[in-house]
Design an enzyme around this catalytic site. Structure first.
Site, mmCIF file in Angstrom:
data_model
loop_
_atom_site.group_PDB
_atom_site.id
_atom_site.type_symbol
_atom_site.label_atom_id
_atom_site.label_comp_id
_atom_site.label_asym_id
_atom_site.label_seq_id
_atom_site.Cartn_x
_atom_site.Cartn_y
_atom_site.Cartn_z
ATOM 1 N N LEU A 1 -45.773 -29.133 -44.032
ATOM 2 C CA LEU A 1 -46.796 -29.713 -44.909
ATOM 3 C C LEU A 1 -48.199 -29.198 -44.614
ATOM 4 O O LEU A 1 -48.547 -28.947 -43.465
ATOM 5 C CB LEU A 1 -46.774 -31.241 -44.770
ATOM 6 C CG LEU A 1 -45.449 -31.929 -45.112
ATOM 7 C CD1 LEU A 1 -45.575 -33.446 -44.946
ATOM 8 C CD2 LEU A 1 -45.004 -31.591 -46.541
ATOM 9 N N HIS A 2 -48.959 -29.046 -45.676
ATOM 10 C CA HIS A 2 -50.370 -28.669 -45.566
ATOM 11 C C HIS A 2 -51.156 -29.540 -46.545
ATOM 12 O O HIS A 2 -50.575 -30.399 -47.235
ATOM 13 C CB HIS A 2 -50.548 -27.171 -45.856
ATOM 14 C CG HIS A 2 -49.904 -26.720 -47.139
ATOM 15 N ND1 HIS A 2 -50.365 -27.097 -48.378
ATOM 16 C CD2 HIS A 2 -48.810 -25.944 -47.374
ATOM 17 C CE1 HIS A 2 -49.612 -26.554 -49.314
ATOM 18 N NE2 HIS A 2 -48.644 -25.861 -48.731
ATOM 19 N N GLU A 3 -52.464 -29.269 -46.624
ATOM 20 C CA GLU A 3 -53.308 -30.151 -47.448
ATOM 21 C C GLU A 3 -52.931 -30.137 -48.926
ATOM 22 O O GLU A 3 -53.221 -31.098 -49.645
ATOM 23 C CB GLU A 3 -54.775 -29.765 -47.298
ATOM 24 C CG GLU A 3 -55.388 -30.331 -46.036
ATOM 25 C CD GLU A 3 -56.757 -29.732 -45.767
ATOM 26 O OE1 GLU A 3 -57.560 -29.632 -46.709
ATOM 27 O OE2 GLU A 3 -56.999 -29.344 -44.607
ATOM 28 N N LYS B 1 -50.109 -24.685 -58.439
ATOM 29 C CA LYS B 1 -49.961 -23.402 -57.733
ATOM 30 C C LYS B 1 -48.648 -22.742 -58.154
ATOM 31 O O LYS B 1 -48.571 -21.540 -58.307
ATOM 32 C CB LYS B 1 -49.979 -23.618 -56.227
ATOM 33 C CG LYS B 1 -49.694 -22.337 -55.517
ATOM 34 C CD LYS B 1 -49.772 -22.478 -54.034
ATOM 35 C CE LYS B 1 -49.213 -21.242 -53.406
ATOM 36 N NZ LYS B 1 -47.762 -21.277 -53.307
ATOM 37 N N SER C 1 -47.075 -22.952 -47.325
ATOM 38 C CA SER C 1 -46.331 -23.000 -46.063
ATOM 39 C C SER C 1 -46.084 -21.587 -45.546
ATOM 40 O O SER C 1 -45.978 -21.357 -44.350
ATOM 41 C CB SER C 1 -44.989 -23.706 -46.269
ATOM 42 O OG SER C 1 -45.192 -24.963 -46.856
ATOM 43 N N HIS D 1 -49.832 -30.194 -50.142
ATOM 44 C CA HIS D 1 -48.828 -31.254 -50.271
ATOM 45 C C HIS D 1 -49.499 -32.633 -50.168
ATOM 46 O O HIS D 1 -49.158 -33.549 -50.907
ATOM 47 C CB HIS D 1 -47.798 -31.156 -49.146
ATOM 48 C CG HIS D 1 -47.008 -29.878 -49.122
ATOM 49 N ND1 HIS D 1 -47.061 -28.993 -48.075
ATOM 50 C CD2 HIS D 1 -46.129 -29.364 -50.006
ATOM 51 C CE1 HIS D 1 -46.237 -27.973 -48.321
ATOM 52 N NE2 HIS D 1 -45.660 -28.170 -49.477
ATOM 53 N N LYS E 1 -53.380 -22.624 -50.357
ATOM 54 C CA LYS E 1 -52.601 -23.126 -49.212
ATOM 55 C C LYS E 1 -51.124 -22.976 -49.525
ATOM 56 O O LYS E 1 -50.685 -23.274 -50.633
ATOM 57 C CB LYS E 1 -52.950 -24.575 -48.929
ATOM 58 C CG LYS E 1 -54.356 -24.703 -48.411
ATOM 59 C CD LYS E 1 -54.610 -26.021 -47.738
ATOM 60 C CE LYS E 1 -56.088 -26.126 -47.380
ATOM 61 N NZ LYS E 1 -56.338 -26.249 -45.972
ATOM 62 N N MET F 1 -40.743 -28.722 -49.676
ATOM 63 C CA MET F 1 -39.857 -28.052 -48.727
ATOM 64 C C MET F 1 -40.436 -28.159 -47.310
ATOM 65 O O MET F 1 -40.003 -27.447 -46.402
ATOM 66 C CB MET F 1 -39.657 -26.589 -49.117
ATOM 67 C CG MET F 1 -38.989 -26.456 -50.481
ATOM 68 S SD MET F 1 -38.112 -24.912 -50.709
ATOM 69 C CE MET F 1 -39.421 -23.740 -50.533
ATOM 70 N N GLY F 2 -41.414 -29.037 -47.131
ATOM 71 C CA GLY F 2 -41.924 -29.295 -45.796
ATOM 72 C C GLY F 2 -42.903 -28.243 -45.296
ATOM 73 O O GLY F 2 -43.426 -27.449 -46.059
#
Ligand code: AMP
Length: 285
Positions: free
Chosen positions: A40-42, A156, A193, A44, A191, A37-38
């Site tokens: 983005l973090h590490e 997760k 979003s 993803h 992590k 769903m965008g």
């Protein structure tokens, strides 16, 4: 419209996506798919890294799926930053980035419901009715559009992963689901979003979730009962933070049954609300 970004192709329409990924066009190359769903973090990016190692073509989608948000949930507040996401996706070697609009994904009013079974009635499914119907709807559409050989999902979201694995198995979908470990901040916070929507104080408090799960793990290793383990986790979160517990649950994984099965893992999972931000985390024991 198509934008070139260090070799990555950004696609906004389903027609263009299916044309690019047509089985005749792809020449036997393995396609790995990372739906997101965008924002983005590490976490993803770790899914992409694994997909990159195991496939010749890596496809990522970014779509904040309205069908999986209930009334009063954070659809509008869900963080978005397509420009930064595009740069990040290109930097980790995504080949095709699919960013459809809501109209592109849902051009007509939907007449079909996909309903997972009792596996969706526990954990997040209990407090988010219909959430996993929406997840399965978008996942099936994306699988049909991308036709991936391998699809990458994070542990997760352990319940989501178990429901999707079951769906793929029961309906003979031709993709293989790959589980990816949870990526954490240095203080243990998973992590997400949604972390950006925490206040500074909530952000300082949020690592109690992972600490509590680890206390639960040591209690599990000392052979405490399930109810004692759940109490230990809940008490720690409540006494050490302002977080409000939605659930703390111990289930057999991946069946998500309350009866522990000897051939399965044990999932210790919780959901905690800090203000309007609902965070989930789990460990598999
Ligand atoms: P989302 O954008 O939150 O829908 O997540 C897209 C995918 O990334 C899902 O398969 C998630 O389980 C996975 N994911 C989200 N956060 C993490 C994380 N911290 N570590 C690993 N995978 C994650």
């Amino acid at each position: 419209m198509e934008i070139e970004n260090s070799g990555m192709i950004v696609v906004k329409t389903t027609a263009k996506l299916t044309a690019l990924l047509d089985r005749n066009q792809r020449d036997g190359k393995q396609v790995g798919f990372v739906p997101t769903m965008g924002y983005l973090h590490e976490g993803h990016l770790s899914l992409v890294n694994q997909a990159r190692q195991e496939n010749e073509i890596v496809v990522m989608s970014i779509f904040v799926n309205p069908a999986q948000f209930g009334p009063g949930e954070d659809l509008d507040a869900y963080p978005r930053d397509v420009d930064n996401d595009t740069k990040l996706a290109a930097s980790v070697g995504v080949d095709i980035l699919f960013i459809p609009s809501v109209e592109e994904m849902y051009p007509q009013r939907s007449e079909t419901v996909i309903k997972p079974g009792p596996i969706a009635n526990v954990l997040c499914g209990a407090s988010r009715p219909g959430h996993f119907d929406g997840v399965l709807k978008v996942v099936l559409k994306l699988f049909n559009l991308v036709d991936p050989d391998h699809s990458y999902f994070g542990l997760k979201d352990a319940q989501q992963l178990a429901i999707i694995e079951t769906f793929v198995r029961e309906f003979n979908l031709r993709t293989t689901i790959v589980r990816v470990q949870t990526c954490r901040e240095s203080d243990g916070l998973a992590k997400s979003s949604r972390n950006v929507n925490l206040t500074l104080i909530q952000r300082e408090e949020a690592p109690v979730i992972y600490k509590a799960l680890q206390l639960g793990l040591s209690a599990y290793k000392k052979k405490n009962s399930n109810s004692t383990i759940k109490k230990i986790v809940a008490n720690y979160i409540e006494s050490e933070s302002s977080g409000v517990i939605d659930y703390v649950q111990l289930l057999s994984y991946p069946s998500l049954s309350t009866e522990m099965k000897t051939d399965e893992d044990v999932l210790l999972a919780c959901a905690v609300k800090f203000g309007n931000v609902r965070l989930i985390d789990n460990i598999i024991m």
